[in-house]
Enzyme design. Structure first.
Site, PDB file in Angstrom:
ATOM      1  N   TYR A   1       4.333  -5.546  -3.290  1.00 13.63           N
ATOM      2  CA  TYR A   1       5.489  -5.395  -4.180  1.00 13.63           C
ATOM      3  C   TYR A   1       5.849  -6.673  -4.929  1.00 13.63           C
ATOM      4  CZ  TYR A   1       9.968  -3.935  -6.085  1.00 13.63           C
ATOM      5  OH  TYR A   1      10.992  -3.630  -6.944  1.00 13.63           O
TER       6      TYR A   1
ATOM      7  N   TYR B   1      -6.214  -8.535   5.330  1.00 13.88           N
ATOM      8  CA  TYR B   1      -6.268  -7.124   4.934  1.00 13.88           C
ATOM      9  C   TYR B   1      -5.971  -7.030   3.450  1.00 13.88           C
ATOM     10  CZ  TYR B   1      -5.041  -2.108   4.974  1.00 13.88           C
ATOM     11  OH  TYR B   1      -4.963  -0.753   4.723  1.00 13.88           O
TER      12      TYR B   1
ATOM     13  N   THR C   1      -1.483   0.500   8.313  1.00 21.22           N
ATOM     14  CA  THR C   1      -1.093   1.506   7.321  1.00 21.22           C
ATOM     15  C   THR C   1      -1.180   2.910   7.915  1.00 21.22           C
ATOM     16  OG1 THR C   1      -1.934   0.100   5.564  1.00 21.22           O
ATOM     17  CG2 THR C   1      -1.569   2.410   5.027  1.00 21.22           C
ATOM     18  N   THR C   2      -2.289   3.194   8.618  1.00 21.32           N
ATOM     19  CA  THR C   2      -2.490   4.513   9.217  1.00 21.32           C
ATOM     20  C   THR C   2      -1.465   4.783  10.306  1.00 21.32           C
ATOM     21  OG1 THR C   2      -4.836   4.214   8.778  1.00 21.32           O
ATOM     22  CG2 THR C   2      -4.238   6.058  10.194  1.00 21.32           C
TER      23      THR C   2
ATOM     24  N   ILE D   1     -13.068  -0.681   9.669  1.00 19.18           N
ATOM     25  CA  ILE D   1     -11.812  -0.270  10.289  1.00 19.18           C
ATOM     26  C   ILE D   1     -11.454   1.050   9.620  1.00 19.18           C
ATOM     27  CG2 ILE D   1      -9.370  -0.811  10.611  1.00 19.18           C
ATOM     28  CD1 ILE D   1     -10.127  -3.758  10.751  1.00 19.18           C
TER      29      ILE D   1
ATOM     30  N   ARG E   1      -2.345  -0.390  -2.544  1.00 25.78           N
ATOM     31  CA  ARG E   1      -1.018  -0.331  -1.939  1.00 25.78           C
ATOM     32  C   ARG E   1      -0.189  -1.596  -2.199  1.00 25.78           C
ATOM     33  NH1 ARG E   1      -0.143   3.697   2.111  1.00 25.78           N
ATOM     34  NH2 ARG E   1      -2.003   4.927   2.580  1.00 25.78           N
TER      35      ARG E   1
ATOM     36  N   LYS F   1     -10.663  -7.370   6.091  1.00 26.58           N
ATOM     37  CA  LYS F   1     -10.744  -5.921   5.920  1.00 26.58           C
ATOM     38  C   LYS F   1     -10.591  -5.623   4.443  1.00 26.58           C
ATOM     39  CE  LYS F   1      -8.456  -1.520   6.908  1.00 26.58           C
ATOM     40  NZ  LYS F   1      -7.285  -0.839   7.524  1.00 26.58           N
TER      41      LYS F   1
END
Length: 322
Positions: free
Chosen positions: A116, A142, A53-54, A212, A147, A170
């Site tokens: 989504y 994750y 994501t980052t 993380i 999100r 995570k």
């Protein structure tokens, strides 16, 4: 903190979720990324986490994914694991990214909950199980409901953990009670990693193994020192170190990550603040707040800032890079 080479199964401590630098033309700045990976290794990162994501993964092409993984693997040279983001809301696409990561030498993949389309827990289980069947790489789940609009139930994490290929989780839910709940379901070797810098210390206190981290991109030494203080039973010291980390974290998440992070790193001369649409650069208010906080970090915790705060808060990325 000792490095753990390619043995990702015992991952602990702080691993940076690396941003992707872009140049003036919007392409990956490979030189800046290579240098940043090397700086993080010098600062004691226990892994390099790329294309997450980052790293603005949704905007990266398959070729760019491969490039970033290749650079990180080359810089690491087996000193620490390279964990590649390889998730998608399409199982077939996630398999493609996972196979690409394996072919480029990644040591594990970070596989996000499909976003989504909001699958059921049965669908989530089948999604991850099918990915595992496509690769020989270890997989870290994750979980980021803010999100993805859905999350992994504890029982689903436990079912997946029964397969040896799933080595960690995570957790970006912000639920600091979760490590204690999960541990009985996943066993002692399964890695429970925070994905939420603001709650990392209480997450560790509940049995977590590490983080993380977005914030450790800027102050890796501070994050590492807090982790070690906690592990050595120095709880008051860990809490004192957590205070400046918390202030910086709040600013880094004032707007959608990694927008403020890249601006903070530009103040230190390490990369451009550029992001890709639909993200846009920080507001003037956020920039001003970050400039103040970065200056305070340099004054009060200089030895803990990435590369000992090279660059200048006044001149920013362009002057520092020139």
């Amino acid at each position: 903190m000792t490095t753990i080479g390619r043995h990702v199964s015992k991952l602990s401590g702080y691993a940076p979720a690396l941003p992707t630098p872009f140049d003036d033309h919007g392409n990956i700045d490979c030189t800046a990324f290579e240098k940043f990976c090397d700086l993080q290794l010098q600062e004691g990162a226990t892994a390099l986490v790329v294309c997450g994501t980052t790293g603005e993964a949704p905007t990266l092409s398959p070729a760019e994914h491969r490039t970033l993984i290749r650079i990180a693997v080359g810089v690491s040279s087996g000193r620490v694991p390279v964990i590649a983001g390889a998730g998608s809301n399409s199982t077939d696409h996630a398999i493609e990214l996972t196979r690409d990561a394996e072919a480029r030498g990644a040591d594990a993949v970070l596989s996000v909950v499909p976003y989504y389309n909001r699958p059921t827990q049965v669908g989530l289980y089948e999604h991850f199980r099918t990915i595992a069947q496509s690769t020989g790489l270890p997989i870290i789940l994750y979980d980021v409901p803010s999100r993805s609009a859905c999350g992994l139930a504890d029982e689903t994490v436990g079912r997946l953990a029964e397969m040896p290929q799933f080595i960690g989780h995570k957790d970006a839910t912000g639920d600091v009670t979760r490590p204690a709940r999960l541990r009985s379901l996943v066993g002692i070797d399964f890695r429970l990693l925070s994905g939420d810098d603001s709650t990392a210390l209480p997450f560790l206190a509940q049995g977590g193994d590490g983080c993380i981290s977005v914030t450790s991109n800027v102050v890796p030494g501070l994050c590492r020192s807090m982790f070690l203080a906690y592990r050595h039973g120095q709880l008051l010291r860990a809490q004192r170190l957590a205070n400046p980390i918390s202030r910086l974290t709040s600013a880094l998440f004032r707007e959608t990550s990694p927008v403020p992070l890249k601006y903070a790193l530009s103040l230190l001369g390490l990369m451009s603040p550029r992001v890709r649409l639909p993200l846009v650069e920080s507001t003037e208010q956020t920039k001003a707040e970050l400039a103040v906080i970065i200056a305070q970090m340099r004054d009060q915790h200089r030895e803990y800032v990435i590369a000992n705060a090279r660059g200048s808060v006044q001149t920013g990325y362009r002057a520092a890079a020139g």
